[in-house]
Design a protein around this motif. Structure first.
Motif, PDB file in Angstrom:
ATOM      1  N   LEU A 297     -13.137   4.660  21.928  1.00  0.00           N
ATOM      2  CA  LEU A 297     -11.934   3.934  22.381  1.00  0.00           C
ATOM      3  C   LEU A 297     -10.937   4.906  23.013  1.00  0.00           C
ATOM      4  CD1 LEU A 297     -10.675   1.093  22.441  1.00  0.00           C
ATOM      5  CD2 LEU A 297      -9.614   1.587  20.233  1.00  0.00           C
ATOM      6  N   GLU A 298     -10.805   6.046  22.377  1.00  0.00           N
ATOM      7  CA  GLU A 298      -9.894   7.078  22.897  1.00  0.00           C
ATOM      8  C   GLU A 298     -10.327   7.496  24.315  1.00  0.00           C
ATOM      9  OE1 GLU A 298      -9.804  10.063  19.879  1.00  0.00           O
ATOM     10  OE2 GLU A 298      -7.603  10.143  19.939  1.00  0.00           O
ATOM     11  N   ARG A 299     -11.618   7.745  24.463  1.00  0.00           N
ATOM     12  CA  ARG A 299     -12.161   8.147  25.774  1.00  0.00           C
ATOM     13  C   ARG A 299     -11.955   7.041  26.804  1.00  0.00           C
ATOM     14  NH1 ARG A 299     -16.649  10.001  23.085  1.00  0.00           N
ATOM     15  NH2 ARG A 299     -17.815   8.102  23.565  1.00  0.00           N
ATOM     16  N   ALA A 300     -12.228   5.812  26.388  1.00  0.00           N
ATOM     17  CA  ALA A 300     -12.146   4.696  27.329  1.00  0.00           C
ATOM     18  C   ALA A 300     -10.709   4.513  27.829  1.00  0.00           C
ATOM     19  CB  ALA A 300     -12.649   3.417  26.667  1.00  0.00           C
ATOM     20  N   PHE A 301      -9.739   4.607  26.917  1.00  0.00           N
ATOM     21  CA  PHE A 301      -8.345   4.455  27.343  1.00  0.00           C
ATOM     22  C   PHE A 301      -7.927   5.594  28.276  1.00  0.00           C
ATOM     23  CE2 PHE A 301      -7.251   1.765  23.395  1.00  0.00           C
ATOM     24  CZ  PHE A 301      -7.214   0.592  24.131  1.00  0.00           C
ATOM     25  N   ALA A 302      -8.543   6.770  28.081  1.00  0.00           N
ATOM     26  CA  ALA A 302      -8.119   7.939  28.866  1.00  0.00           C
ATOM     27  C   ALA A 302      -8.780   7.998  30.235  1.00  0.00           C
ATOM     28  CB  ALA A 302      -8.440   9.216  28.075  1.00  0.00           C
ATOM     29  N   THR A 303      -9.811   7.185  30.461  1.00  0.00           N
ATOM     30  CA  THR A 303     -10.576   7.275  31.713  1.00  0.00           C
ATOM     31  C   THR A 303     -10.377   6.000  32.517  1.00  0.00           C
ATOM     32  OG1 THR A 303     -12.220   8.341  30.295  1.00  0.00           O
ATOM     33  CG2 THR A 303     -12.845   7.976  32.579  1.00  0.00           C
ATOM     34  N   PRO A 304      -9.886   6.112  33.755  1.00  0.00           N
ATOM     35  CA  PRO A 304      -9.655   4.891  34.549  1.00  0.00           C
ATOM     36  C   PRO A 304     -10.939   4.109  34.802  1.00  0.00           C
ATOM     37  CG  PRO A 304      -8.694   6.830  35.620  1.00  0.00           C
ATOM     38  CD  PRO A 304      -9.518   7.338  34.471  1.00  0.00           C
ATOM     39  N   GLY A 305     -10.775   2.846  35.109  1.00  0.00           N
ATOM     40  CA  GLY A 305     -11.921   1.981  35.404  1.00  0.00           C
ATOM     41  C   GLY A 305     -12.382   1.250  34.151  1.00  0.00           C
ATOM     42  N   PRO A 306     -13.361   0.363  34.312  1.00  0.00           N
ATOM     43  CA  PRO A 306     -13.802  -0.433  33.175  1.00  0.00           C
ATOM     44  C   PRO A 306     -14.736   0.331  32.235  1.00  0.00           C
ATOM     45  CG  PRO A 306     -15.072  -0.999  35.119  1.00  0.00           C
ATOM     46  CD  PRO A 306     -14.071   0.030  35.560  1.00  0.00           C
ATOM     47  N   HIS A 307     -14.690  -0.031  30.966  1.00  0.00           N
ATOM     48  CA  HIS A 307     -15.576   0.535  29.937  1.00  0.00           C
ATOM     49  C   HIS A 307     -15.940  -0.584  28.981  1.00  0.00           C
ATOM     50  CE1 HIS A 307     -14.544   4.617  31.087  1.00  0.00           C
ATOM     51  NE2 HIS A 307     -13.349   4.105  31.342  1.00  0.00           N
ATOM     52  N   LEU A 308     -17.083  -0.459  28.378  1.00  0.00           N
ATOM     53  CA  LEU A 308     -17.457  -1.409  27.332  1.00  0.00           C
ATOM     54  C   LEU A 308     -17.887  -0.639  26.094  1.00  0.00           C
ATOM     55  CD1 LEU A 308     -19.266  -4.742  27.443  1.00  0.00           C
ATOM     56  CD2 LEU A 308     -20.281  -2.943  26.021  1.00  0.00           C
ATOM     57  N   ILE A 309     -17.422  -1.103  24.954  1.00  0.00           N
ATOM     58  CA  ILE A 309     -17.877  -0.535  23.679  1.00  0.00           C
ATOM     59  C   ILE A 309     -18.484  -1.665  22.862  1.00  0.00           C
ATOM     60  CG2 ILE A 309     -17.256   0.797  21.629  1.00  0.00           C
ATOM     61  CD1 ILE A 309     -14.654   1.612  23.112  1.00  0.00           C
ATOM     62  N   GLU A 310     -19.737  -1.489  22.519  1.00  0.00           N
ATOM     63  CA  GLU A 310     -20.377  -2.456  21.635  1.00  0.00           C
ATOM     64  C   GLU A 310     -20.141  -1.985  20.203  1.00  0.00           C
ATOM     65  OE1 GLU A 310     -24.528  -3.351  22.426  1.00  0.00           O
ATOM     66  OE2 GLU A 310     -24.856  -3.861  20.332  1.00  0.00           O
ATOM     67  N   ALA A 311     -19.398  -2.774  19.452  1.00  0.00           N
ATOM     68  CA  ALA A 311     -19.098  -2.427  18.062  1.00  0.00           C
ATOM     69  C   ALA A 311     -20.071  -3.190  17.170  1.00  0.00           C
ATOM     70  CB  ALA A 311     -17.653  -2.806  17.726  1.00  0.00           C
ATOM     71  N   VAL A 312     -20.983  -2.476  16.559  1.00  0.00           N
ATOM     72  CA  VAL A 312     -21.979  -3.121  15.691  1.00  0.00           C
ATOM     73  C   VAL A 312     -21.345  -3.298  14.316  1.00  0.00           C
ATOM     74  CG1 VAL A 312     -24.288  -2.942  14.710  1.00  0.00           C
ATOM     75  CG2 VAL A 312     -23.827  -2.034  16.994  1.00  0.00           C
ATOM     76  N   VAL A 313     -21.088  -4.560  13.970  1.00  0.00           N
ATOM     77  CA  VAL A 313     -20.339  -4.844  12.730  1.00  0.00           C
ATOM     78  C   VAL A 313     -21.034  -5.953  11.940  1.00  0.00           C
ATOM     79  CG1 VAL A 313     -18.083  -4.191  13.675  1.00  0.00           C
ATOM     80  CG2 VAL A 313     -18.865  -6.544  13.931  1.00  0.00           C
ATOM     81  N   PRO A 314     -20.861  -5.942  10.619  1.00  0.00           N
ATOM     82  CA  PRO A 314     -21.361  -7.093   9.867  1.00  0.00           C
ATOM     83  C   PRO A 314     -20.438  -8.275  10.093  1.00  0.00           C
ATOM     84  CG  PRO A 314     -20.321  -5.485   8.395  1.00  0.00           C
ATOM     85  CD  PRO A 314     -20.254  -4.913   9.783  1.00  0.00           C
ATOM     86  N   SER A 315     -20.961  -9.471   9.919  1.00  0.00           N
ATOM     87  CA  SER A 315     -20.128 -10.652  10.072  1.00  0.00           C
ATOM     88  C   SER A 315     -19.088 -10.685   8.963  1.00  0.00           C
ATOM     89  CB  SER A 315     -21.013 -11.896   9.999  1.00  0.00           C
ATOM     90  OG  SER A 315     -20.208 -13.022  10.174  1.00  0.00           O
ATOM     91  N   VAL A 316     -17.843 -10.946   9.333  1.00  0.00           N
ATOM     92  CA  VAL A 316     -16.759 -10.999   8.349  1.00  0.00           C
ATOM     93  C   VAL A 316     -17.060 -12.038   7.286  1.00  0.00           C
ATOM     94  CG1 VAL A 316     -14.334 -11.639   8.052  1.00  0.00           C
ATOM     95  CG2 VAL A 316     -15.009 -10.184   9.950  1.00  0.00           C
ATOM     96  N   PHE A 317     -17.698 -13.100   7.681  1.00  0.00           N
ATOM     97  CA  PHE A 317     -17.908 -14.207   6.762  1.00  0.00           C
ATOM     98  C   PHE A 317     -19.302 -14.213   6.148  1.00  0.00           C
ATOM     99  CE2 PHE A 317     -14.413 -16.065   9.347  1.00  0.00           C
ATOM    100  CZ  PHE A 317     -13.473 -15.953   8.345  1.00  0.00           C
ATOM    101  N   SER A 318     -20.029 -13.087   6.304  1.00  0.00           N
ATOM    102  CA  SER A 318     -21.331 -13.079   5.647  1.00  0.00           C
ATOM    103  C   SER A 318     -21.099 -12.913   4.153  1.00  0.00           C
ATOM    104  CB  SER A 318     -22.200 -11.953   6.192  1.00  0.00           C
ATOM    105  OG  SER A 318     -21.586 -10.718   5.955  1.00  0.00           O
ATOM    106  N   GLY A 319     -21.966 -13.438   3.370  1.00  0.00           N
ATOM    107  CA  GLY A 319     -21.813 -13.308   1.928  1.00  0.00           C
ATOM    108  C   GLY A 319     -21.079 -14.472   1.327  1.00  0.00           C
ATOM    109  N   LEU A 320     -20.570 -14.256   0.142  1.00  0.00           N
ATOM    110  CA  LEU A 320     -20.006 -15.357  -0.623  1.00  0.00           C
ATOM    111  C   LEU A 320     -18.613 -15.732  -0.149  1.00  0.00           C
ATOM    112  CD1 LEU A 320     -21.034 -14.031  -4.115  1.00  0.00           C
ATOM    113  CD2 LEU A 320     -21.944 -16.066  -3.001  1.00  0.00           C
ATOM    114  N   LYS A 321     -18.246 -16.969  -0.424  1.00  0.00           N
ATOM    115  CA  LYS A 321     -16.914 -17.457  -0.118  1.00  0.00           C
ATOM    116  C   LYS A 321     -15.846 -16.520  -0.693  1.00  0.00           C
ATOM    117  CE  LYS A 321     -15.701 -22.313   0.110  1.00  0.00           C
ATOM    118  NZ  LYS A 321     -15.742 -23.541  -0.665  1.00  0.00           N
ATOM    119  N   LEU A 322     -16.129 -16.038  -1.892  1.00  0.00           N
ATOM    120  CA  LEU A 322     -15.130 -15.216  -2.561  1.00  0.00           C
ATOM    121  C   LEU A 322     -14.876 -13.907  -1.811  1.00  0.00           C
ATOM    122  CD1 LEU A 322     -15.842 -15.674  -6.341  1.00  0.00           C
ATOM    123  CD2 LEU A 322     -13.837 -16.372  -5.054  1.00  0.00           C
ATOM    124  N   ARG A 323     -15.909 -13.404  -1.151  1.00  0.00           N
ATOM    125  CA  ARG A 323     -15.723 -12.177  -0.374  1.00  0.00           C
ATOM    126  C   ARG A 323     -14.826 -12.433   0.829  1.00  0.00           C
ATOM    127  NH1 ARG A 323     -20.401  -9.388   2.106  1.00  0.00           N
ATOM    128  NH2 ARG A 323     -18.670  -8.418   3.190  1.00  0.00           N
TER     129      ARG A 323
END
Ligand SMILES: Cc1ncc(C[n+]2csc(CCOP(=O)(O)OP(=O)(O)O)c2C)c(N)n1
Length: 551
Positions: A499-525
């Motif tokens: 993200l730091e690099r992307a903001f510092a470099t002109p033009g478009p950039h894409l970062i794919e953030a591999v994340v678990p689903s916020v709602f995976s798992g139990l309701k309580l989580r």
């Protein structure tokens, strides 16, 4: 004297419409050819009409004036409808130019012949098929005037090919825009009385009231009268961050919004509608204003919301009252395995000054408001109409409108795929857009909706409709294939550095953030996420909510 298309472009420019997001076909060829006679008109090619319409929406939100689109007959317009719907809900001005067959050709019902006006009416307050080259420029002036409002709206002008190529058109000047009136004095006085009373009162700000002048007036009133400030759930353009007054957004989940609004006796609406649940759920309320609470509407959509708010501020003697302003504060650098929460934290840690944040992060953006509340001043553009596929196109439009400002698009993997072609336009136009795609490999929110609608015993076939795993989407390759440099992050350290690099470099950039689903798992989580996403939630309210959601 010029042909219709040439005079039309000149008339658009006279009215301040300087950008056209295009996806043309044969019926628009004279308009396309005329572009070279109008060097001041920026023509931005998009590879899908939903990109063109979403870009026009994002552009107008930031430029404060409409762009035009150029769309190909009813089918092209149809492809662009979802994002025109978002613009309509956000009261955003857009001028659609939709090419049509020549007037004498329609009777043959050729392949692309369709009822364009019917398609247009669903999203446009103003629709007209121009009947002659001579009348065309008058139609253009009316379309732009209607789009500008107030309130801003979608205007669709259908341009038959022979009206476009016909000779003898003359460009027209713009018609003057009338100053919108203030709210009636009696309304202002009545609401001033409510504010001075002892009842528990909140002000709900929406639309134009969420920019600095409106926020300041509202914050003065809040400081003087001890009332709470809320922002509508999906704002068109919300100016926030350090040095600006803070307004807490109404939660998307009706259960949480009800907690926010509980106990209110008066709710004052400023350029906003009374809060309702996004969907109906069996056994749950649709209208979220608590029973016994009186709703007071300061302004109608056609009235000057900010001027009326400032007048209200004077009426209660708060014009000199010091507003409470958000202090500057940023979260620390996140560490460890990447999660959606850590992406939001990294955004709060690094967000550059004066950024434009397009928020279509869906479940992954739950913590964004909290982590960016004290970040440098920025604008947030939200999904006003709930039709997904808006984030990347709106980022295109915002970057065209504000070339000197950094644009950050935070988009769910599912949402991004509706209009992924936006990346190509970002590359072609060299736009300063950093796109973060939250790859949680699911339509995450629909998993929780499945429970909320009461369809809990869903089987594997049902669940597979919400699952984007297999084949896994490779956003790095997708972006690179469209000319956008891209990288993938699995850890918070990788993401923050990218993200730091992307903001510092002109033009478009894409970062794919591999994340678990916020709602995976139990309701309580899920609960801690939901609860913490409500900024400044008082403890008793949080406890009440906890009891309600997880008894
Ligand atoms: C035009 C349109 N089609 C479908 C939907 C239904 N819908 C709402 S959210 C969603 C999935 C969003 O998935 P993603 O962007 O990956 O975010 P997540 O829920 O995983 O956080 C869908 C399909 C919609 N709102 N609008």
């Amino acid at each position: 004297m010029a042909n219709g298309a040439q005079a039309m472009l000149r008339t658009l420019l006279n009215a301040g419409v300087e950008v056209c997001f295009t996806n043309p076909g044969t019926s628009e060829m004279h308009f396309v050819a005329a572009l070279d006679t109008a060097p001041e008109m920026r023509a931005v090619l998009t590879l899908f009409e939903g990109v063109a319409t979403g870009a026009a929406d994002g552009y107008a939100r930031m430029a404060g004036k409409p762009a035009s689109t150029l769309l190909h007959l009813g089918c092209g317009l149809g492809n662009g409808l979802a994002n025109l719907h978002n613009a309509r809900k956000g009261k955003v001005p857009v001028v659609n130019i939709v090419g049509d067959h020549a007037t004498y050709h329609t009777k043959y019902d050729a392949q692309l012949q369709s009822d364009i006006e019917t398609a247009a009416r669903n999203v446009s307050s103003w629709v007209r098929t121009s009947q002659s080259t001579q009348a065309l420029c008058k139609d253009v002036v009316e379309a732009v005037t209607a789009a500008k409002g107030p309130p801003g709206q979608v205007a669709t002008l259908i341009l038959p090919a022979d009206v476009s190529w016909g000779e003898g058109a003359e460009a027209l000047p713009a018609s003057p825009i009338a100053q919108p009136p203030l709210a009636d004095d009696v309304v202002i006085e009545r609401i001033a009385g409510v504010l001075k009373s002892r009842g528990k009162t909140a002000i709900l700000l929406g639309g134009r009231a969420l920019r600095e002048p409106g926020l300041l007036a509202a914050a003065r009133i809040a400081a003087q009268c001890g009332v709470k400030l809320y922002a509508e759930v999906f704002p068109t353009r919300f100016e926030r961050g350090a040095g600006l007054p803070h307004a807490e957004r109404i939660a998307y989940l009706a259960e949480m919004a009800s907690v926010q609004l509980a106990g209110l006796e008066n709710l004052i609406l400023v350029d906003a509608k009374a809060p309702v649940s996004f969907f109906a759920y069996p056994g749950k309320k649709s209208y979220l204003v608590p029973e016994g609470c009186t709703v007071h509407e300061l302004n109608s959509p056609a009235q000057d919301a900010v001027g009326s708010l400032q007048r209200l501020c004077q009426a209660i003697g708060a014009a000199q009252t010091a507003p409470v302003l958000q202090e500057a504060q940023r979260p620390g650098r996140p560490r460890g395995k990447l999660t959606a929460e850590k992406v939001c934290k990294a955004v709060g840690h690094l967000l550059p000054d004066n950024a434009i944040v397009v928020d279509e992060a869906q479940t992954s953006g739950t913590m964004l408001p909290m982590f960016t509340a004290g970040a440098p001043r920025h604008d947030v553009l939200a999904l006003t109409g709930g039709a997904i596929g808006q984030g990347l196109p709106a980022a295109v439009g915002a970057a065209v409108a504000c070339p000197d400002r950094p644009v950050l698009a935070l988009v769910g993997d599912g949402s991004s795929m509706y209009t992924i072609q936006s990346l190509w336009t970002m590359a072609r136009e060299k736009l300063n857009v950093v796109s973060v795609i939250f790859n949680n490999r699911s339509y995450g929110i629909l998993n929780i909706e499945l429970e909320r609608v009461g369809a809990e015993r869903a089987g594997p076939k049902a669940k597979s409709q919400l699952d984007l795993n297999g084949p896994g989407l490779d956003f790095v390759q997708l972006a690179q294939g469209m000319g956008v440099p891209a990288t993938r992050a699995h850890t918070a350290e990788e993401f923050t550095a990218a993200l730091e690099r992307a903001f510092a470099t002109p033009g478009p950039h894409l970062i794919e953030a591999v994340v678990p689903s916020v709602f995976s798992g139990l309701k309580l989580r899920v609960l801690p996420y939901l609860l913490r996403s409500l900024e400044n939630l008082p403890q008793p309210v949080a406890r009440a909510l906890k009891r309600k959601v997880a008894p």
